[in-house]
Design an enzyme around this catalytic site. Sequence first.
Site, PDB file in Angstrom:
ATOM      1  N   HIS A   1      30.943  50.733 -66.698  1.00  0.00           N
ATOM      2  CA  HIS A   1      31.082  50.946 -65.256  1.00  0.00           C
ATOM      3  C   HIS A   1      30.590  52.348 -64.924  1.00  0.00           C
ATOM      4  O   HIS A   1      30.623  53.247 -65.764  1.00  0.00           O
ATOM      5  CB  HIS A   1      32.534  50.768 -64.803  1.00  0.00           C
TER       6      HIS A   1
ATOM      7  N   ILE B   1      41.523  51.993 -58.424  1.00  0.00           N
ATOM      8  CA  ILE B   1      42.944  51.832 -58.113  1.00  0.00           C
ATOM      9  C   ILE B   1      43.663  53.185 -58.095  1.00  0.00           C
ATOM     10  O   ILE B   1      44.712  53.322 -57.463  1.00  0.00           O
ATOM     11  CB  ILE B   1      43.583  50.863 -59.140  1.00  0.00           C
TER      12      ILE B   1
HETATM   13  P1  5GP Z   1      37.146  55.111 -67.204  1.00  0.00           P
HETATM   14  O1  5GP Z   1      38.079  56.246 -67.514  1.00  0.00           O
HETATM   15  O2  5GP Z   1      37.251  53.976 -68.200  1.00  0.00           O
HETATM   16  O3  5GP Z   1      35.735  55.574 -66.979  1.00  0.00           O
HETATM   17  O4  5GP Z   1      37.609  54.589 -65.779  1.00  0.00           O
HETATM   18  C1  5GP Z   1      38.315  53.411 -65.571  1.00  0.00           C
HETATM   19  C2  5GP Z   1      38.766  53.434 -64.133  1.00  0.00           C
HETATM   20  O5  5GP Z   1      39.232  52.142 -63.789  1.00  0.00           O
HETATM   21  C3  5GP Z   1      39.932  54.401 -63.874  1.00  0.00           C
HETATM   22  O6  5GP Z   1      39.511  55.376 -62.911  1.00  0.00           O
HETATM   23  C4  5GP Z   1      41.049  53.507 -63.350  1.00  0.00           C
HETATM   24  O7  5GP Z   1      41.779  54.096 -62.301  1.00  0.00           O
HETATM   25  C5  5GP Z   1      40.301  52.254 -62.891  1.00  0.00           C
HETATM   26  N1  5GP Z   1      41.069  51.018 -63.001  1.00  0.00           N
HETATM   27  C6  5GP Z   1      41.776  50.597 -64.082  1.00  0.00           C
HETATM   28  N2  5GP Z   1      42.333  49.396 -63.848  1.00  0.00           N
HETATM   29  C7  5GP Z   1      41.969  49.038 -62.593  1.00  0.00           C
HETATM   30  C8  5GP Z   1      42.249  47.886 -61.797  1.00  0.00           C
HETATM   31  O8  5GP Z   1      42.924  46.942 -62.182  1.00  0.00           O
HETATM   32  N3  5GP Z   1      41.695  47.872 -60.542  1.00  0.00           N
HETATM   33  C9  5GP Z   1      40.932  48.900 -60.068  1.00  0.00           C
HETATM   34  N4  5GP Z   1      40.466  48.773 -58.836  1.00  0.00           N
HETATM   35  N5  5GP Z   1      40.647  49.995 -60.801  1.00  0.00           N
HETATM   36  C10 5GP Z   1      41.163  50.069 -62.047  1.00  0.00           C
END
Ligand code: 5GP
Length: 110
Positions: free
Chosen positions: A101, A32
């Site tokens: 992820h 997102i």
């Molecule tokens: P992390 O920092 O946990 O590795 O990455 C989480 C990622 O999830 C972030 O890059 C953030 O932009 C993405 N993200 C968070 N909420 C959502 C959402 O509701 N939809 C989508 N498509 N991406 C999300």
Amino acid sequence: MEKDCIFCKIVNGEIPTTFLYKNDDLVIFRDINPHAPVHILIVPTRHIRSVNDLTGEDAKIVSDMIMAGKMMAEKEGISKSGYKLLYNVEKGGGQVIFHLHMHLIGGWKK
Ligand code: 5GP
Ligand code: ZN
């Protein structure tokens, strides 16, 4: 399924999301808040908190995630130019969503 987990809600359709690919074990969708021209998330359907929680029994899903990253890089046309496959692990590693992820990031102009 973990209550209050955003990615569990995306997996089960509670948060409407366009999937680029989906099977019983993983879903793939665009980040997102992209940090690059191509920024895609590869997410197992089963709730696993982080890389720290992986066990030997999870070897297949981890290899499936990497193969899915490779497949998506080909689909997005960034295989040759190159890309990153990235896991942020726990708070200090930049993890914000505590559902495993892998990020596929690339597509920068040379
Ligand atoms: P992390 O920092 O946990 O590795 O990455 C989480 C990622 O999830 C972030 O890059 C953030 O932009 C993405 N993200 C968070 N909420 C959502 C959402 O509701 N939809 C989508 N498509 N991406 C999300
Ligand atoms: Zn979850």
